[in-house]
Design an enzyme around this catalytic site. Structure first.
Site, PDB file in Angstrom:
ATOM      1  N   LYS A 134       0.818  -1.282   0.107  1.00  0.00           N
ATOM      2  CA  LYS A 134      -0.212   0.163  -0.032  1.00  0.00           C
ATOM      3  C   LYS A 134       0.995   1.092   0.075  1.00  0.00           C
ATOM      4  O   LYS A 134       1.693   1.435   0.953  1.00  0.00           O
ATOM      5  CB  LYS A 134      -0.819   0.199   1.407  1.00  0.00           C
ATOM      6  CG  LYS A 134      -1.759   1.114   1.157  1.00  0.00           C
ATOM      7  CD  LYS A 134      -2.754   0.941   2.490  1.00  0.00           C
ATOM      8  CE  LYS A 134      -3.479   2.247   2.511  1.00  0.00           C
ATOM      9  NZ  LYS A 134      -4.687   2.183   3.600  1.00  0.00           N
ATOM     10  N   LYS A 165      -2.215  -1.624  -4.010  1.00  0.00           N
ATOM     11  CA  LYS A 165      -3.331  -0.380  -4.006  1.00  0.00           C
ATOM     12  C   LYS A 165      -2.165   0.939  -4.010  1.00  0.00           C
ATOM     13  O   LYS A 165      -1.262   0.806  -3.193  1.00  0.00           O
ATOM     14  CB  LYS A 165      -3.835  -0.466  -2.480  1.00  0.00           C
ATOM     15  CG  LYS A 165      -4.709   0.534  -2.205  1.00  0.00           C
ATOM     16  CD  LYS A 165      -5.424   0.579  -0.928  1.00  0.00           C
ATOM     17  CE  LYS A 165      -5.835   2.146  -0.432  1.00  0.00           C
ATOM     18  NZ  LYS A 165      -6.481   1.838   0.739  1.00  0.00           N
TER      19      LYS A 165
HETATM   20  C1  PBG Z   1      -7.732   2.961   5.593  1.00  0.00           C
HETATM   21  C2  PBG Z   1      -7.684   2.884   4.023  1.00  0.00           C
HETATM   22  C3  PBG Z   1      -7.404   3.871   3.097  1.00  0.00           C
HETATM   23  C4  PBG Z   1      -8.156   3.480   1.780  1.00  0.00           C
HETATM   24  C5  PBG Z   1      -8.448   2.150   2.132  1.00  0.00           C
HETATM   25  N1  PBG Z   1      -8.180   1.887   3.391  1.00  0.00           N
HETATM   26  C6  PBG Z   1      -7.290   5.453   3.418  1.00  0.00           C
HETATM   27  C7  PBG Z   1      -5.650   5.715   3.689  1.00  0.00           C
HETATM   28  O1  PBG Z   1      -4.883   4.993   3.892  1.00  0.00           O
HETATM   29  O2  PBG Z   1      -5.602   6.977   3.953  1.00  0.00           O
HETATM   30  C8  PBG Z   1      -8.202   4.329   0.711  1.00  0.00           C
HETATM   31  C9  PBG Z   1      -9.148   3.845  -0.387  1.00  0.00           C
HETATM   32  C10 PBG Z   1      -9.393   4.696  -1.482  1.00  0.00           C
HETATM   33  O3  PBG Z   1      -8.738   5.859  -1.756  1.00  0.00           O
HETATM   34  O4  PBG Z   1     -10.547   4.482  -2.055  1.00  0.00           O
HETATM   35  N2  PBG Z   1      -6.328   3.047   5.813  1.00  0.00           N
END
Ligand code: PBG
Length: 322
Positions: free
Chosen positions: A194, A247
């Site tokens: 991520k 992601k």
């Molecule tokens: C929680 C999380 C996030 C997303 C999914 N789980 C936000 C972040 O890390 O700020 C983002 C998903 C999206 O932008 O559609 N940590």
């Protein structure tokens, strides 16, 4: 002219193109992300995500039913709690918004797969994904809270736990806690890779989870790194992740491909809020054909090697695919 190779022969009609098509999208590939909030009868559109909503539990159930009717059988839930605090206690409260939402969906729609996002940022008043001390996000104390959250999500009936917090060791911490509580059958879909991405902006509007100070670069990955992605995926694989996620999706197709080649687990990719918002915005301006571009991006994500795609387009496009 004596041209032996004429690839155009296989492109002449839609029928022949369909016959030789290598990548096919199906609603079975999709996981539909949904935001659940307090209240009743609430269906509040997210300004930067047209077509996506904050939904109270009753409206959430309707939305999942609607998606189910067009063939989307998996959802991932994000809770938007009424109250936030420093320790994100609503993340692991037995009657927390997410826990109640999971119970309601599983009660009404037994065959829908409910995935629970596992993170603290939607529940903390400072907006970070873990516990803070002296301006630092602490790793190991956060793991305890994430593990508690996972168990409470499983107790509420979640079918899969999807930790997105990027603390070190989150997979093993959650695996141990689930196993100790009799949930050894519940899989972990790890947000293994991520990135600290600008593409999460609209999500943070939807969840009210923008960090109140600093940013997430101290735990999410640097977009410049790909070898490090392999390390992250390897660690989660060793700790017992059942599926690995990358992601965001479209800006990281190379990473999806690399993870696909190296690991034999199911690979998921998350087409995040900013990816969705860009397509919606340009579509609304009439600058691109929204549906066509959306399908093209999803096809690319699958072609790169993703088996599972988390996308806000799931419900809208499922109908087109069946
Ligand atoms: C929680 C999380 C996030 C997303 C999914 N789980 C936000 C972040 O890390 O700020 C983002 C998903 C999206 O932008 O559609 N940590």
């Amino acid at each position: 002219m004596n041209l032996i190779e004429r690839p155009r022969r296989l492109r002449r009609t839609e029928t022949i193109r369909a016959l030789v098509r290598e990548t096919r999208l199906s609603p079975d590939d999709f996981v539909y992300p949904l935001f659940v909030c307090e209240g009743e009868g609430v269906r509040r559109e997210i300004a930067s995500m047209p077509g996506a909503f904050n939904l109270s539990i009753d409206e959430l159930v309707k939305e999942v039913e609607g998606a189910r009717r067009v063939g989307v059988r998996s959802v991932i839930l994000f809770g938007v709690p009424g109250e936030k605090d420093a320790a994100g206690s609503q993340a692991y409260a037995e009657d927390g918004i997410t826990q109640r939402a999971i119970r309601a969906v599983k009660r009404e729609l037994k065959d829908v797969l409910v995935i629970a996002d596992n993170c603290l940022c939607e529940y903390t008043d400072h907006g970070h994904c873990g516990v803070i001390e002296d301006g630092e996000v602490l790793n190991d104390p956060t793991l305890d809270l994430l593990a508690r959250t996972a168990v409470s999500q499983a107790q509420a009936g979640a079918d899969i736990i999807a930790p997105s917090n990027m603390m070190d060791g989150f997979v093993i911490a959650i695996r141990d806690a689930l196993d100790e509580s009799g949930f050894e059958h519940i899989p972990i879909m790890s947000y293994a890779v991520k990135y600290a991405s600008g593409f999460y902006g609209p999500f943070r509007e939807a969840a009210g989870s923008t960090p109140q100070f600093g940013d997430r670069r101290g735990y999410q990955m640097d977009p410049a790194n790909s070898r490090e992605a392999m390390r992250e995926a390897e660690l989660d694989y060793e700790q017992g992740a059942d599926m690995l996620m990358v992601k965001p999706a479209l800006p990281y197709l190379d990473i999806i491909r690399a993870v696909r080649e190296r690991f034999d687990l199911p690979i998921a990719a998350y087409q995040v809020s900013g990816e969705y918002a860009m397509i919606k915005a340009a579509g609304r301006l009439g600058w691109i054909d929204e549906e066509r571009v959306a399908l093209e991006t999803l096809t690319s994500i699958k072609r790169a090697g993703s088996d599972i795609i988390l996308t806000y387009f799931a419900r809208e496009l499922a109908q087109r695919l069946t």
